[in-house]
Design a protein around this motif. Structure first.
Motif, PDB file in Angstrom:
ATOM      1  N   VAL A   1     -29.918 -82.575  54.867  1.00  0.00           N
ATOM      2  CA  VAL A   1     -29.453 -81.183  54.875  1.00  0.00           C
ATOM      3  C   VAL A   1     -30.638 -80.302  54.517  1.00  0.00           C
ATOM      4  O   VAL A   1     -31.616 -80.770  53.914  1.00  0.00           O
ATOM      5  CB  VAL A   1     -28.286 -80.953  53.888  1.00  0.00           C
ATOM      6  CG1 VAL A   1     -27.090 -81.809  54.240  1.00  0.00           C
ATOM      7  CG2 VAL A   1     -28.732 -81.229  52.458  1.00  0.00           C
TER       8      VAL A   1
ATOM      9  N   THR B   1     -24.724 -81.788  44.872  1.00  0.00           N
ATOM     10  CA  THR B   1     -25.457 -80.534  44.765  1.00  0.00           C
ATOM     11  C   THR B   1     -26.769 -80.624  45.522  1.00  0.00           C
ATOM     12  O   THR B   1     -27.469 -81.642  45.471  1.00  0.00           O
ATOM     13  CB  THR B   1     -25.747 -80.221  43.289  1.00  0.00           C
ATOM     14  OG1 THR B   1     -24.509 -80.125  42.576  1.00  0.00           O
ATOM     15  CG2 THR B   1     -26.521 -78.921  43.152  1.00  0.00           C
ATOM     16  N   VAL B   2     -27.106 -79.544  46.246  1.00  0.00           N
ATOM     17  CA  VAL B   2     -28.390 -79.459  46.933  1.00  0.00           C
ATOM     18  C   VAL B   2     -29.394 -78.879  45.944  1.00  0.00           C
ATOM     19  O   VAL B   2     -29.275 -77.710  45.551  1.00  0.00           O
ATOM     20  CB  VAL B   2     -28.283 -78.586  48.196  1.00  0.00           C
ATOM     21  CG1 VAL B   2     -29.650 -78.428  48.862  1.00  0.00           C
ATOM     22  CG2 VAL B   2     -27.283 -79.193  49.172  1.00  0.00           C
TER      23      VAL B   2
ATOM     24  N   GLY C   1     -31.906 -77.146  52.379  1.00  0.00           N
ATOM     25  CA  GLY C   1     -31.589 -76.216  51.302  1.00  0.00           C
ATOM     26  C   GLY C   1     -32.193 -74.852  51.590  1.00  0.00           C
ATOM     27  O   GLY C   1     -33.362 -74.748  51.979  1.00  0.00           O
TER      28      GLY C   1
ATOM     29  N   ASN D   1     -21.981 -79.581  56.133  1.00  0.00           N
ATOM     30  CA  ASN D   1     -22.878 -78.516  56.576  1.00  0.00           C
ATOM     31  C   ASN D   1     -24.302 -79.048  56.589  1.00  0.00           C
ATOM     32  O   ASN D   1     -24.668 -79.902  55.756  1.00  0.00           O
ATOM     33  CB  ASN D   1     -22.815 -77.297  55.647  1.00  0.00           C
ATOM     34  CG  ASN D   1     -21.447 -76.635  55.676  1.00  0.00           C
ATOM     35  OD1 ASN D   1     -21.027 -76.140  56.715  1.00  0.00           O
ATOM     36  ND2 ASN D   1     -20.763 -76.639  54.545  1.00  0.00           N
ATOM     37  N   ARG D   2     -25.090 -78.529  57.514  1.00  0.00           N
ATOM     38  CA  ARG D   2     -26.490 -78.941  57.595  1.00  0.00           C
ATOM     39  C   ARG D   2     -27.416 -77.992  56.839  1.00  0.00           C
ATOM     40  O   ARG D   2     -28.535 -78.360  56.498  1.00  0.00           O
ATOM     41  CB  ARG D   2     -26.934 -79.007  59.072  1.00  0.00           C
ATOM     42  CG  ARG D   2     -26.283 -80.140  59.855  1.00  0.00           C
ATOM     43  CD  ARG D   2     -26.750 -81.489  59.365  1.00  0.00           C
ATOM     44  NE  ARG D   2     -26.106 -82.586  60.080  1.00  0.00           N
ATOM     45  CZ  ARG D   2     -26.367 -83.863  59.858  1.00  0.00           C
ATOM     46  NH1 ARG D   2     -27.250 -84.196  58.924  1.00  0.00           N
ATOM     47  NH2 ARG D   2     -25.745 -84.800  60.539  1.00  0.00           N
ATOM     48  N   ARG D   3     -26.937 -76.759  56.579  1.00  0.00           N
ATOM     49  CA  ARG D   3     -27.707 -75.787  55.790  1.00  0.00           C
ATOM     50  C   ARG D   3     -26.843 -75.365  54.609  1.00  0.00           C
ATOM     51  O   ARG D   3     -25.718 -74.891  54.783  1.00  0.00           O
ATOM     52  CB  ARG D   3     -28.096 -74.572  56.643  1.00  0.00           C
ATOM     53  CG  ARG D   3     -29.104 -74.902  57.735  1.00  0.00           C
ATOM     54  CD  ARG D   3     -29.325 -73.715  58.664  1.00  0.00           C
ATOM     55  NE  ARG D   3     -29.817 -72.527  57.980  1.00  0.00           N
ATOM     56  CZ  ARG D   3     -31.107 -72.292  57.711  1.00  0.00           C
ATOM     57  NH1 ARG D   3     -32.033 -73.171  58.067  1.00  0.00           N
ATOM     58  NH2 ARG D   3     -31.478 -71.179  57.099  1.00  0.00           N
ATOM     59  N   VAL D   4     -27.393 -75.539  53.409  1.00  0.00           N
ATOM     60  CA  VAL D   4     -26.626 -75.278  52.192  1.00  0.00           C
ATOM     61  C   VAL D   4     -27.493 -74.485  51.230  1.00  0.00           C
ATOM     62  O   VAL D   4     -28.694 -74.774  51.058  1.00  0.00           O
ATOM     63  CB  VAL D   4     -26.176 -76.599  51.517  1.00  0.00           C
ATOM     64  CG1 VAL D   4     -25.373 -76.310  50.259  1.00  0.00           C
ATOM     65  CG2 VAL D   4     -25.374 -77.450  52.498  1.00  0.00           C
TER      66      VAL D   4
ATOM     67  N   SER E   1     -18.877 -84.893  46.738  1.00  0.00           N
ATOM     68  CA  SER E   1     -19.575 -83.605  46.729  1.00  0.00           C
ATOM     69  C   SER E   1     -20.871 -83.770  45.956  1.00  0.00           C
ATOM     70  O   SER E   1     -20.886 -84.320  44.853  1.00  0.00           O
ATOM     71  CB  SER E   1     -18.713 -82.523  46.075  1.00  0.00           C
ATOM     72  OG  SER E   1     -17.592 -82.229  46.892  1.00  0.00           O
TER      73      SER E   1
ATOM     74  N   GLU F   1     -25.773 -74.977  45.474  1.00  0.00           N
ATOM     75  CA  GLU F   1     -24.391 -75.169  45.914  1.00  0.00           C
ATOM     76  C   GLU F   1     -24.176 -76.644  46.278  1.00  0.00           C
ATOM     77  O   GLU F   1     -25.121 -77.436  46.345  1.00  0.00           O
ATOM     78  CB  GLU F   1     -24.090 -74.279  47.116  1.00  0.00           C
ATOM     79  CG  GLU F   1     -24.214 -72.795  46.851  1.00  0.00           C
ATOM     80  CD  GLU F   1     -23.171 -72.304  45.850  1.00  0.00           C
ATOM     81  OE1 GLU F   1     -22.060 -72.888  45.827  1.00  0.00           O
ATOM     82  OE2 GLU F   1     -23.466 -71.366  45.105  1.00  0.00           O
ATOM     83  N   THR F   2     -22.918 -77.044  46.511  1.00  0.00           N
ATOM     84  CA  THR F   2     -22.610 -78.447  46.843  1.00  0.00           C
ATOM     85  C   THR F   2     -22.312 -78.603  48.326  1.00  0.00           C
ATOM     86  O   THR F   2     -21.892 -77.654  48.997  1.00  0.00           O
ATOM     87  CB  THR F   2     -21.404 -78.958  46.045  1.00  0.00           C
ATOM     88  OG1 THR F   2     -20.258 -78.167  46.351  1.00  0.00           O
ATOM     89  CG2 THR F   2     -21.686 -78.931  44.554  1.00  0.00           C
ATOM     90  N   VAL F   3     -22.538 -79.819  48.795  1.00  0.00           N
ATOM     91  CA  VAL F   3     -22.213 -80.180  50.162  1.00  0.00           C
ATOM     92  C   VAL F   3     -21.276 -81.384  50.117  1.00  0.00           C
ATOM     93  O   VAL F   3     -21.429 -82.270  49.279  1.00  0.00           O
ATOM     94  CB  VAL F   3     -23.487 -80.524  50.975  1.00  0.00           C
ATOM     95  CG1 VAL F   3     -24.231 -81.708  50.385  1.00  0.00           C
ATOM     96  CG2 VAL F   3     -23.129 -80.802  52.437  1.00  0.00           C
TER      97      VAL F   3
END
Length: 409
Positions: A357, A335-336, A359, A290-293, A333, A297-299
């Motif tokens: 990404v 975190t952002v 945030g 994902n590009r927006r997180v 994975s 949360e994790t990406v």
């Protein structure tokens, strides 16, 4: 007692002297070679100067002249490997005579009357061909092998009379092989003919078990003699260029996203084909799911190589701090940590790749969270008419009911 001691010393000295003398005699042991010089008809030749060397030229020379019977006696070390050469204006021998493990023996040296040959190379118009390579070959040996000058000719040193194979070559020309009978002062003119053949390169990516042809790769071909050409590969990965015969070519294959490959190939007088294997330039690609997180949360991040294959154990970092290593599927994975632009970096060996990404806060804003605006509300249970629970809607219904009732009355 002293008398015995003196006798012992005398005997010892005598033994040492005897041993040394014996060794010196052995080291200086000589044998005689009876050398006979004969011409092409087997007749002996007098007054011919000869020389002998041994130990690869370190020993000697011993110089002698043949007598009336065509013989000369040459003393050399026993067991030496001896080289015998002829020095004469009338007679010559192209290759020296070799005597292996010399002992007292007879050695026959056959010679020939001296001659020279001048060989000249010309093109189809009769003009000199500059700098051709000219070789004269006889009895398993090259007596001449050198490049001619700008006039395209060479003249041999004195050589044996007789028939020689003459080979003349030059890049861009077909080879000329002919026979020349050399006697006295012989001249020969050799014509060279220009020509070209196809050089075909097949370019394929050999990363795959079944190498895949590469289309639109650039094949560049050049030589030290000034030829150059460039052509792209077709859908089957092949590229063909007509090149001059009998030359050496540098072949360079390039394509965006692939490593450059250099090859050297010798082209003779027939079509020549080469296979060139290339592979993609080593690279990493880092891709987030994902590009927006939402912040906190994790990406999921995926690292692949230049062929899209997962890269295990790649190091992923963010803000200069290591996040972790990718698994066997090339995934991790992370975190952002904050709102706004967040950059992740993956490294493996000497390669690296980055991905960004954004945030966002829990309410979807890309910046800091802000409270929702306040809206005015009408208190529950009151109306503009002042009656509890009596609203404008109820008043309208009451009026409608009264009108219906009056019509029935």
């Amino acid at each position: 007692m002293a008398a015995y001691r003196d006798a012992f010393v005398v005997c010892l000295v005598a033994l040492l002297v005897g041993t040394t003398a014996s060794g010196t005699v052995a080291a200086q042991s000589q044998v005689t070679l009876t050398v006979t010089v004969v011409d092409q008809d087997g007749d002996t030749i007098s007054d011919v100067d000869i020389s002998a060397r041994w130990d690869d030229g370190a020993g000697g020379p011993v110089n002698e002249t043949t007598r009336a019977n065509g013989q000369a006696l040459v003393d050399v070390p026993a067991g030496a490997n001896v080289t015998i050469q002829i020095h004469d204006d009338r007679y010559v021998r192209n290759v020296p005579v070799e005597v292996v493990d010399a002992e007292t023996q007879a050695v026959e040296v056959d010679v020939s009357e001296s001659a020279t040959a001048t060989v000249r190379a010309v093109n189809a118009d009769g003009d000199p061909v500059e700098n051709p390579r000219i070789r004269l070959y006889r009895d398993g040996n090259y007596v001449v092998d050198r490049n001619a000058g700008g006039d395209g000719s060479v003249t041999t040193k004195p050589v044996e009379e007789g028939e020689y194979r003459v080979i003349v070559t030059k890049p861009g020309f077909y080879r000329n092989l002919t026979s020349v009978d050399v006697s006295g002062e012989t001249s020969a003119t050799i014509q060279l003919r220009e020509g070209a053949v196809l050089l075909r390169a097949s370019v394929a990516d050999d990363y795959f078990d079944d190498p895949r042809p590469i289309r639109d790769a650039t094949v560049s071909i050049s030589s030290d003699n000034g030829f150059s050409g460039t052509v792209p590969t077709l859908s089957d990965g092949t590229a063909s260029v007509s090149v001059p015969v009998n030359d050496r070519y540098d072949v360079t294959v390039t394509k965006d996203g692939y490593e450059t490959v250099d090859r050297t190939v010798r082209v003779d007088e027939s079509e020549t084909a080469i296979d060139v294997a290339i592979q993609r330039t080593p690279a990493l690609t880092l891709t987030p799911t994902n590009r927006r997180v939402v912040v906190g949360e994790t990406v999921r991040l995926t690292v692949v190589d230049e062929y899209g294959e997962p890269v295990a154990n790649a190091t992923v970092s963010q803000g200069g701090s290591e996040v972790g290593l990718t698994d066997a599927e090339g995934e991790l994975s992370a975190t952002v940590p904050s709102a706004g632009n967040v950059t992740f970096t993956a490294t493996a060996d000497d390669l690296s790749a980055t991905a960004n990404v954004t945030g966002v806060s829990a309410d979807g804003d890309g910046g800091a969270a802000t409270p929702a605006p306040t809206q005015e509300q009408t208190p529950t249970g009151t109306t503009d008419a002042g009656g509890p629970g009596f609203t404008a809607g109820l008043a309208a219904l009451a009026l409608l009911a009264a009108a219906l009732l009056a019509r029935h009355l």
